[in-house]
Write an enzyme that holds these catalytic residues in place. Structure first.
Site, PDB file in Angstrom:
ATOM      1  N   ARG A 128      54.535  38.267  31.682  1.00 42.94           N
ATOM      2  CA  ARG A 128      53.245  37.308  31.796  1.00 42.94           C
ATOM      3  C   ARG A 128      51.836  38.074  31.679  1.00 42.94           C
ATOM      4  NH1 ARG A 128      49.497  41.677  34.155  1.00 42.94           N
ATOM      5  NH2 ARG A 128      49.998  42.930  35.664  1.00 42.94           N
ATOM      6  N   GLU A 171      45.043  38.524  41.576  1.00 40.70           N
ATOM      7  CA  GLU A 171      44.467  38.789  41.608  1.00 40.70           C
ATOM      8  C   GLU A 171      43.789  38.922  40.099  1.00 40.70           C
ATOM      9  OE1 GLU A 171      46.063  42.651  40.933  1.00 40.70           O
ATOM     10  OE2 GLU A 171      45.063  43.060  39.267  1.00 40.70           O
ATOM     11  N   ARG A 231      47.704  34.280  36.736  1.00 35.77           N
ATOM     12  CA  ARG A 231      48.174  34.259  35.527  1.00 35.77           C
ATOM     13  C   ARG A 231      49.333  33.692  35.251  1.00 35.77           C
ATOM     14  NH1 ARG A 231      48.744  40.243  37.613  1.00 35.77           N
ATOM     15  NH2 ARG A 231      47.239  41.161  37.631  1.00 35.77           N
ATOM     16  N   CYS A 280      41.363  44.193  37.602  1.00 35.84           N
ATOM     17  CA  CYS A 280      42.070  45.684  36.952  1.00 35.84           C
ATOM     18  C   CYS A 280      41.995  45.779  35.916  1.00 35.84           C
ATOM     19  CB  CYS A 280      42.979  45.672  38.395  1.00 35.84           C
ATOM     20  SG  CYS A 280      43.885  47.298  37.070  1.00 35.84           S
ATOM     21  N   THR A 333      43.436  47.980  34.368  1.00 37.35           N
ATOM     22  CA  THR A 333      45.034  48.522  33.889  1.00 37.35           C
ATOM     23  C   THR A 333      45.122  47.605  33.338  1.00 37.35           C
ATOM     24  OG1 THR A 333      46.082  47.438  36.057  1.00 37.35           O
ATOM     25  CG2 THR A 333      45.495  50.201  35.919  1.00 37.35           C
ATOM     26  N   ARG A 385      52.388  41.814  30.727  1.00 34.80           N
ATOM     27  CA  ARG A 385      52.982  42.559  31.346  1.00 34.80           C
ATOM     28  C   ARG A 385      54.651  41.723  31.585  1.00 34.80           C
ATOM     29  NH1 ARG A 385      56.567  45.216  35.364  1.00 34.80           N
ATOM     30  NH2 ARG A 385      56.520  43.610  37.378  1.00 34.80           N
ATOM     31  N   ARG A 391      59.417  49.959  38.093  1.00 33.92           N
ATOM     32  CA  ARG A 391      58.613  49.570  39.229  1.00 33.92           C
ATOM     33  C   ARG A 391      59.986  48.978  40.128  1.00 33.92           C
ATOM     34  NH1 ARG A 391      53.514  45.420  38.045  1.00 33.92           N
ATOM     35  NH2 ARG A 391      51.824  46.634  37.063  1.00 33.92           N
ATOM     36  N   GLU A 434      55.518  45.511  42.334  1.00 31.22           N
ATOM     37  CA  GLU A 434      54.394  46.601  42.587  1.00 31.22           C
ATOM     38  C   GLU A 434      54.192  47.567  43.827  1.00 31.22           C
ATOM     39  OE1 GLU A 434      50.748  46.049  41.324  1.00 31.22           O
ATOM     40  OE2 GLU A 434      50.090  48.330  40.815  1.00 31.22           O
TER      41      GLU A 434
HETATM   42  P1  ADP Z   1      52.772  41.763  38.513  1.00 35.81           P
HETATM   43  O1  ADP Z   1      54.162  41.792  37.163  1.00 35.81           O
HETATM   44  O2  ADP Z   1      52.368  39.530  37.966  1.00 35.81           O
HETATM   45  O3  ADP Z   1      51.208  42.589  38.146  1.00 35.81           O
HETATM   46  P2  ADP Z   1      54.368  42.261  40.321  1.00 35.81           P
HETATM   47  O4  ADP Z   1      54.901  43.493  39.705  1.00 35.81           O
HETATM   48  O5  ADP Z   1      53.635  42.693  41.908  1.00 35.81           O
HETATM   49  O6  ADP Z   1      52.726  41.938  39.729  1.00 35.81           O
HETATM   50  O7  ADP Z   1      55.540  41.073  39.946  1.00 35.81           O
HETATM   51  C1  ADP Z   1      55.801  40.585  40.758  1.00 35.81           C
HETATM   52  C2  ADP Z   1      56.869  39.286  40.922  1.00 35.81           C
HETATM   53  O8  ADP Z   1      57.212  39.111  39.992  1.00 35.81           O
HETATM   54  C3  ADP Z   1      57.044  39.938  42.103  1.00 35.81           C
HETATM   55  O9  ADP Z   1      58.423  39.097  42.617  1.00 35.81           O
HETATM   56  C4  ADP Z   1      58.377  41.123  41.187  1.00 35.81           C
HETATM   57  O10 ADP Z   1      59.790  40.687  41.397  1.00 35.81           O
HETATM   58  C5  ADP Z   1      58.986  39.721  40.690  1.00 35.81           C
HETATM   59  N1  ADP Z   1      59.061  39.763  38.858  1.00 35.81           N
HETATM   60  C6  ADP Z   1      58.749  40.710  38.280  1.00 35.81           C
HETATM   61  N2  ADP Z   1      59.503  40.929  36.592  1.00 35.81           N
HETATM   62  C7  ADP Z   1      60.539  40.271  37.010  1.00 35.81           C
HETATM   63  C8  ADP Z   1      61.901  40.412  36.238  1.00 35.81           C
HETATM   64  N3  ADP Z   1      61.826  40.576  34.992  1.00 35.81           N
HETATM   65  N4  ADP Z   1      62.573  38.699  36.588  1.00 35.81           N
HETATM   66  C9  ADP Z   1      62.393  37.956  38.331  1.00 35.81           C
HETATM   67  N5  ADP Z   1      61.244  38.618  38.695  1.00 35.81           N
HETATM   68  C10 ADP Z   1      60.008  39.543  38.181  1.00 35.81           C
HETATM   69  N1  DAR Z   2      46.364  48.593  43.642  1.00 36.83           N
HETATM   70  C1  DAR Z   2      46.428  49.195  42.534  1.00 36.83           C
HETATM   71  C2  DAR Z   2      47.263  48.370  41.359  1.00 36.83           C
HETATM   72  C3  DAR Z   2      46.726  49.169  40.094  1.00 36.83           C
HETATM   73  C4  DAR Z   2      47.399  48.858  39.138  1.00 36.83           C
HETATM   74  N2  DAR Z   2      47.963  47.033  39.774  1.00 36.83           N
HETATM   75  C5  DAR Z   2      47.090  45.716  39.589  1.00 36.83           C
HETATM   76  N3  DAR Z   2      46.076  46.011  38.617  1.00 36.83           N
HETATM   77  N4  DAR Z   2      47.938  45.130  40.178  1.00 36.83           N
HETATM   78  C6  DAR Z   2      46.562  50.520  42.385  1.00 36.83           C
HETATM   79  O1  DAR Z   2      45.187  51.274  42.109  1.00 36.83           O
HETATM   80  O2  DAR Z   2      47.176  51.474  42.788  1.00 36.83           O
END
Ligand code: ADP
Ligand code: DAR
Length: 346
Positions: free
Chosen positions: A114, A213, A217, A259, A261, A268, A297, A302
């Site tokens: 993404r 966010e 996305r 953010c 990051t 990501r 993660r 997250e």
């Molecule tokens: P982002 O990647 O957008 O920063 P998150 O880490 O919160 O946000 O992940 C968002 C959603 O995408 C969550 O439901 C997570 O389980 C899903 N997700 C992330 N990576 C994968 C993957 N490789 N396969 C399936 N679902 C994924």
């Molecule tokens: N809650 C923020 C997340 C930082 C990185 N992740 C993002 N942007 N979704 C923290 O400071 O933990």
């Protein structure tokens, strides 16, 4: 929060706690961006959530310069990227070496890549008005409706979506979760669920979140480990959408995001991968992820916990590296994790 330096407990380990000094606070506290975004707005999430990893969000591109005494050391530490460095982008799939590392489907459950994007000259989610946010939703949904072929799909506003449909989409990893306290404290959940929603194609291999966010996305995902196919679909989509929407971008910080990051590529690239043996050998596991600049993660994104032996493994670096490097970091790390898992299984 009042005009006084925030009470940050001594056990707070966020980058906000590490880099915000009393002197810096005094020098910046009365400044505000053209959108009225203040230092107190920028740090509120980290003040209210002392378990934050970072703790700051920008309200607009100007935040990154006006509050640079705070953002610069955080960007330096997270991305190893200096205030005079420039960002380069490369989304050419021909430059990615990523033959499927798990053709027998023993380890990789699914792959997802993404990017975050925001519209040029519009405030970011923490500073945007309700009216602006609704206009952003309408303009992005209109642009997505022009997508053709595999990317063709429909937009589903969160406003009016049944809880049953919403919760199934979240459970199946397609939709963002609701009520994230870090985003809420950053002002990113104001007027929720109005102006938010999800676009996806028929088989949910291509999706776009609107106004979570970031304003967009853009997501490509599928079962298995064909990382190159996921990346190629994403790049095709980004290029198509970019013909309709002017993304906020700077030569220094790359794509501008809420953010810090996510600055730069805002990419990501992750796999959900089963590592039963490595899950019992944390030292080896973390040595490999650290070597390849990877983040671990939980499977629900997250701040979620790992379920069983399946982990979300993704690139950590996003700024000062190209999109190819982001995916190559993840790919190279996954190859070594699978090799280690096989060795431990013998
Ligand atoms: P982002 O990647 O957008 O920063 P998150 O880490 O919160 O946000 O992940 C968002 C959603 O995408 C969550 O439901 C997570 O389980 C899903 N997700 C992330 N990576 C994968 C993957 N490789 N396969 C399936 N679902 C994924
Ligand atoms: N809650 C923020 C997340 C930082 C990185 N992740 C993002 N942007 N979704 C923290 O400071 O933990």
């Amino acid at each position: 929060m009042n005009d006084e330096f925030p009470k940050l407990p001594s056990n707070c380990t966020s980058m906000l706690c590490k880099h915000l000094s009393k002197e810096m606070f005094e020098n910046l506290k009365s400044k505000q961006t053209a959108n009225g975004f203040t230092l107190k707005n920028a740090i509120n999430s980290g003040v209210e959530n002392i378990d934050s990893g970072i703790g700051v969000y920008a309200g607009d591109e100007e935040s990154y310069t006006l509050f640079s005494p705070l953002f610069n050391p955080i960007i330096q530490e997270y991305h190893d990227f200096g205030k005079n460095d420039t960002h380069q982008s490369n989304m050419n799939p021909d430059n990615l070496y990523a033959p499927n590392p798990d053709p027998d489907k023993k380890y990789i459950v699914s792959t997802r890549i993404r990017v975050g994007r925001n519209i040029n000259n519009i405030p970011l989610g923490s500073a945007i008005s309700k009216k602006q946010r609704n206009k952003v939703e309408a303009s992005i949904a209109k642009a997505l409706k022009t997508l053709k072929g595999e990317l063709k799909g429909d937009y589903y506003p969160l406003f009016g979506m049944s809880k049953e449909v919403q919760n199934k989409l979240i459970k199946d990893h397609f939709l963002f979760k609701e009520g994230d306290r870090f985003l809420a404290a950053a002002g990113l959940n104001r007027d929720w669920p109005e102006g938010r929603g999800i676009y996806h194609n028929h088989n949910k291999t291509f999706l776009v979140w609107i106004n979570e966010e970031d304003q967009l996305r853009i997501i490509s995902m599928q079962k298995g480990g064909n990382i190159k196919e996921v990346f190629t679909r994403l790049v095709t989509a980004i290029k198509s959408i970019a013909t309709k929407i002017d993304f906020s971008y700077s030569n220094h910080l790359g794509y501008i995001t809420s953010c810090p990051t996510n600055l730069g590529t805002a990419m990501r690239a992750s796999v959900h991968i089963a590592l039963p043996k490595l899950s019992k050998n944390k030292l080896m596991f973390h040595t490999i992820t650290k070597k390849h600049h990877l983040q671990i993660r939980g499977v629900h994104g997250e701040h979620s916990k790992t379920e069983g032996v399946i982990y979300d493994i993704s690139n950590q670096r996003r700024l000062g590296v190209t999109e190819i490097v982001c995916v190559q970091d993840m790919y190279n790390g996954v190859v070594e994790l699978i090799e280690a898992e096989k060795k431990l299984s013998k």
